[in-house]
Design a protein around this motif. Structure first.
Motif, PDB file in Angstrom:
ATOM      1  N   ARG A 169       0.792  -1.137  -0.077  1.00  0.00           N
ATOM      2  CA  ARG A 169      -0.092   0.016  -0.053  1.00  0.00           C
ATOM      3  C   ARG A 169       0.947   1.269   0.153  1.00  0.00           C
ATOM      4  O   ARG A 169       0.625   2.224  -0.696  1.00  0.00           O
ATOM      5  CB  ARG A 169      -0.861  -0.047   1.214  1.00  0.00           C
ATOM      6  CG  ARG A 169      -1.975   0.921   1.112  1.00  0.00           C
ATOM      7  CD  ARG A 169      -3.153   0.487   2.258  1.00  0.00           C
ATOM      8  NE  ARG A 169      -3.602  -0.274   2.357  1.00  0.00           N
ATOM      9  CZ  ARG A 169      -3.392  -1.420   3.172  1.00  0.00           C
ATOM     10  NH1 ARG A 169      -2.750  -1.064   4.285  1.00  0.00           N
ATOM     11  NH2 ARG A 169      -4.031  -2.687   3.258  1.00  0.00           N
ATOM     12  N   LYS A 170       1.956   1.322   0.759  1.00  0.00           N
ATOM     13  CA  LYS A 170       2.817   2.357   0.871  1.00  0.00           C
ATOM     14  C   LYS A 170       3.500   2.594  -0.437  1.00  0.00           C
ATOM     15  O   LYS A 170       3.687   3.823  -0.952  1.00  0.00           O
ATOM     16  CB  LYS A 170       3.970   2.059   2.020  1.00  0.00           C
ATOM     17  CG  LYS A 170       4.788   3.243   2.252  1.00  0.00           C
ATOM     18  CD  LYS A 170       5.839   2.922   3.479  1.00  0.00           C
ATOM     19  CE  LYS A 170       6.766   3.936   3.654  1.00  0.00           C
ATOM     20  NZ  LYS A 170       7.924   3.645   4.756  1.00  0.00           N
ATOM     21  N   LEU A 171       3.783   1.465  -1.076  1.00  0.00           N
ATOM     22  CA  LEU A 171       4.809   1.503  -2.356  1.00  0.00           C
ATOM     23  C   LEU A 171       3.841   2.090  -3.335  1.00  0.00           C
ATOM     24  O   LEU A 171       4.267   3.045  -4.004  1.00  0.00           O
ATOM     25  CB  LEU A 171       5.300   0.096  -2.821  1.00  0.00           C
ATOM     26  CG  LEU A 171       5.996  -0.089  -3.886  1.00  0.00           C
ATOM     27  CD1 LEU A 171       7.311   0.725  -3.445  1.00  0.00           C
ATOM     28  CD2 LEU A 171       6.362  -1.271  -4.277  1.00  0.00           C
ATOM     29  N   LEU A 172       2.683   1.725  -3.449  1.00  0.00           N
ATOM     30  CA  LEU A 172       1.581   2.046  -4.461  1.00  0.00           C
ATOM     31  C   LEU A 172       1.231   3.776  -4.185  1.00  0.00           C
ATOM     32  O   LEU A 172       1.314   4.431  -5.170  1.00  0.00           O
ATOM     33  CB  LEU A 172       0.363   1.449  -4.466  1.00  0.00           C
ATOM     34  CG  LEU A 172      -0.891   1.572  -5.206  1.00  0.00           C
ATOM     35  CD1 LEU A 172      -0.076   1.440  -6.907  1.00  0.00           C
ATOM     36  CD2 LEU A 172      -2.087   0.741  -5.146  1.00  0.00           C
ATOM     37  N   HIS A 173       1.186   3.912  -3.065  1.00  0.00           N
ATOM     38  CA  HIS A 173       0.882   5.512  -2.591  1.00  0.00           C
ATOM     39  C   HIS A 173       2.165   6.192  -3.089  1.00  0.00           C
ATOM     40  O   HIS A 173       1.911   7.266  -3.629  1.00  0.00           O
ATOM     41  CB  HIS A 173       0.811   5.540  -1.016  1.00  0.00           C
ATOM     42  CG  HIS A 173       0.277   6.810  -0.719  1.00  0.00           C
ATOM     43  ND1 HIS A 173      -0.809   7.632  -0.876  1.00  0.00           N
ATOM     44  CD2 HIS A 173       1.053   7.857   0.010  1.00  0.00           C
ATOM     45  CE1 HIS A 173      -0.642   8.730  -0.501  1.00  0.00           C
ATOM     46  NE2 HIS A 173       0.381   8.999   0.338  1.00  0.00           N
ATOM     47  N   GLN A 174       3.422   5.861  -2.890  1.00  0.00           N
ATOM     48  CA  GLN A 174       4.540   6.539  -3.263  1.00  0.00           C
ATOM     49  C   GLN A 174       4.566   6.587  -4.679  1.00  0.00           C
ATOM     50  O   GLN A 174       4.813   7.838  -5.330  1.00  0.00           O
ATOM     51  CB  GLN A 174       5.775   6.158  -2.817  1.00  0.00           C
ATOM     52  CG  GLN A 174       5.919   6.213  -1.109  1.00  0.00           C
ATOM     53  CD  GLN A 174       7.223   5.406  -0.556  1.00  0.00           C
ATOM     54  OE1 GLN A 174       7.881   4.573  -1.336  1.00  0.00           O
ATOM     55  NE2 GLN A 174       7.483   5.801   0.427  1.00  0.00           N
ATOM     56  N   TYR A 175       4.144   5.833  -5.494  1.00  0.00           N
ATOM     57  CA  TYR A 175       4.141   5.563  -6.821  1.00  0.00           C
ATOM     58  C   TYR A 175       3.148   6.705  -7.412  1.00  0.00           C
ATOM     59  O   TYR A 175       3.300   7.423  -8.379  1.00  0.00           O
ATOM     60  CB  TYR A 175       3.804   4.111  -7.347  1.00  0.00           C
ATOM     61  CG  TYR A 175       3.734   4.210  -8.862  1.00  0.00           C
ATOM     62  CD1 TYR A 175       4.621   4.234  -9.735  1.00  0.00           C
ATOM     63  CD2 TYR A 175       2.391   4.207  -9.419  1.00  0.00           C
ATOM     64  CE1 TYR A 175       4.568   4.159 -11.075  1.00  0.00           C
ATOM     65  CE2 TYR A 175       2.125   4.062 -10.649  1.00  0.00           C
ATOM     66  CZ  TYR A 175       3.355   4.074 -11.586  1.00  0.00           C
ATOM     67  OH  TYR A 175       2.991   3.978 -13.091  1.00  0.00           O
ATOM     68  N   ARG A 176       2.095   6.526  -6.691  1.00  0.00           N
ATOM     69  CA  ARG A 176       0.780   7.560  -7.141  1.00  0.00           C
ATOM     70  C   ARG A 176       1.181   8.949  -7.119  1.00  0.00           C
ATOM     71  O   ARG A 176       1.041   9.890  -7.701  1.00  0.00           O
ATOM     72  CB  ARG A 176      -0.505   7.318  -6.332  1.00  0.00           C
ATOM     73  CG  ARG A 176      -1.185   6.041  -6.845  1.00  0.00           C
ATOM     74  CD  ARG A 176      -2.404   5.908  -6.006  1.00  0.00           C
ATOM     75  NE  ARG A 176      -3.196   4.936  -6.641  1.00  0.00           N
ATOM     76  CZ  ARG A 176      -4.223   3.980  -5.768  1.00  0.00           C
ATOM     77  NH1 ARG A 176      -4.349   4.335  -4.572  1.00  0.00           N
ATOM     78  NH2 ARG A 176      -4.519   2.927  -6.050  1.00  0.00           N
ATOM     79  N   ASN A 177       1.748   9.138  -5.877  1.00  0.00           N
ATOM     80  CA  ASN A 177       2.264  10.531  -5.438  1.00  0.00           C
ATOM     81  C   ASN A 177       3.187  11.089  -6.408  1.00  0.00           C
ATOM     82  O   ASN A 177       3.222  12.191  -7.149  1.00  0.00           O
ATOM     83  CB  ASN A 177       3.017  10.950  -4.058  1.00  0.00           C
ATOM     84  CG  ASN A 177       1.621  10.741  -3.202  1.00  0.00           C
ATOM     85  OD1 ASN A 177       0.537  10.896  -3.365  1.00  0.00           O
ATOM     86  ND2 ASN A 177       1.983  10.595  -1.784  1.00  0.00           N
ATOM     87  N   SER A 196       3.620  10.028  -9.505  1.00  0.00           N
ATOM     88  CA  SER A 196       2.916   9.977 -10.946  1.00  0.00           C
ATOM     89  C   SER A 196       2.376  11.389 -11.059  1.00  0.00           C
ATOM     90  O   SER A 196       2.158  12.047 -11.979  1.00  0.00           O
ATOM     91  CB  SER A 196       2.262   8.875 -10.935  1.00  0.00           C
ATOM     92  OG  SER A 196       2.561   7.789 -11.277  1.00  0.00           O
ATOM     93  N   GLN A 197       1.574  11.871  -9.888  1.00  0.00           N
ATOM     94  CA  GLN A 197       0.810  12.945  -9.908  1.00  0.00           C
ATOM     95  C   GLN A 197       1.685  14.164  -9.943  1.00  0.00           C
ATOM     96  O   GLN A 197       1.408  15.508 -10.363  1.00  0.00           O
ATOM     97  CB  GLN A 197      -0.026  12.948  -8.386  1.00  0.00           C
ATOM     98  CG  GLN A 197      -1.278  12.045  -8.630  1.00  0.00           C
ATOM     99  CD  GLN A 197      -1.854  11.997  -7.357  1.00  0.00           C
ATOM    100  OE1 GLN A 197      -1.629  12.686  -6.397  1.00  0.00           O
ATOM    101  NE2 GLN A 197      -2.881  11.230  -7.317  1.00  0.00           N
ATOM    102  N   LYS A 198       2.980  14.039  -9.365  1.00  0.00           N
ATOM    103  CA  LYS A 198       3.852  15.347  -9.346  1.00  0.00           C
ATOM    104  C   LYS A 198       4.459  15.837 -10.909  1.00  0.00           C
ATOM    105  O   LYS A 198       4.855  16.644 -11.000  1.00  0.00           O
ATOM    106  CB  LYS A 198       4.915  15.286  -8.382  1.00  0.00           C
ATOM    107  CG  LYS A 198       4.539  15.132  -7.072  1.00  0.00           C
ATOM    108  CD  LYS A 198       5.804  15.011  -6.207  1.00  0.00           C
ATOM    109  CE  LYS A 198       5.357  14.929  -4.726  1.00  0.00           C
ATOM    110  NZ  LYS A 198       6.336  14.621  -3.639  1.00  0.00           N
ATOM    111  N   LYS A 199       4.328  14.772 -11.641  1.00  0.00           N
ATOM    112  CA  LYS A 199       4.736  14.667 -13.094  1.00  0.00           C
ATOM    113  C   LYS A 199       3.866  15.686 -14.046  1.00  0.00           C
ATOM    114  O   LYS A 199       2.877  15.905 -13.802  1.00  0.00           O
ATOM    115  CB  LYS A 199       5.201  13.490 -13.945  1.00  0.00           C
ATOM    116  CG  LYS A 199       6.039  12.821 -13.089  1.00  0.00           C
ATOM    117  CD  LYS A 199       6.344  11.474 -13.881  1.00  0.00           C
ATOM    118  CE  LYS A 199       7.692  10.851 -13.348  1.00  0.00           C
ATOM    119  NZ  LYS A 199       7.914   9.741 -13.945  1.00  0.00           N
TER     120      LYS A 199
END
Length: 152
Positions: free
Chosen positions: A139-147, A149-152
């Motif tokens: 969950r943490k890994l996915l959350h970091q990935y989403r964050n 991706s959103q910053k790009k």
């Protein structure tokens, strides 16, 4: 589809997206493994004896699990996203479902065997905490990935 079935698929997508971002998949996987070791060590508070016995078992399990997901699930995902599902016959669809179910069964049996092996190494409470730690880590890994991706 429940969350338990969704998380491994999401983890698979995350690992494939890492592959496309410059570093080799092996390098990304090693980074994830290092993060996982640190996370599990903190969450499970292993004794030296537990850690010595746990990590070889876990690494073998994790490698086999990754191999199953990487080889078989990737082929399934490719087939589902290449547009051929609209043209697939009922017989082909049934065969595809059977293959997917067999892979899910292999993953289940692998997990079951791993849990049985752990019973001789860790107390049951820590085995349950391990399951929670795995879910929390994913969950943490996915959350970091989403964050990211959103910053790009």
């Amino acid at each position: 589809m429940n969350v338990r079935k969704l998380l491994p698929l999401l983890f698979l997508f995350v690992s494939f997206s890492f592959y496309a971002q410059g570093e080799s998949m092996k390098e990304k996987r090693e980074k994830i493994k290092a993060l996982k070791v640190a996370f599990f060590t903190t969450e499970l508070d292993f004794t030296a004896n537990e850690a010595e016995k746990f990590w070889p078992l876990y690494n073998t399990f994790d490698d086999k699990q990754f191999e199953l997901r990487h080889q078989k699930m990737r082929a399934y995902m490719k087939r589902m996203s290449d547009g051929s599902l609209d043209k697939i016959s009922e017989k082909e669809a049934n065969n595809f479902l059977v293959q997917m179910e067999e892979t899910e069964e292999e993953l289940f049996l692998l997990r079951k065997k791993f849990t049985q092996n752990l019973r001789g190494v860790l107390p049951s409470v820590k085995i349950i905490k391990l399951r929670k730690a795995e879910e929390d880590f994913n969950r943490k890994l996915l959350h970091q990935y989403r964050n990211k991706s959103q910053k790009k």
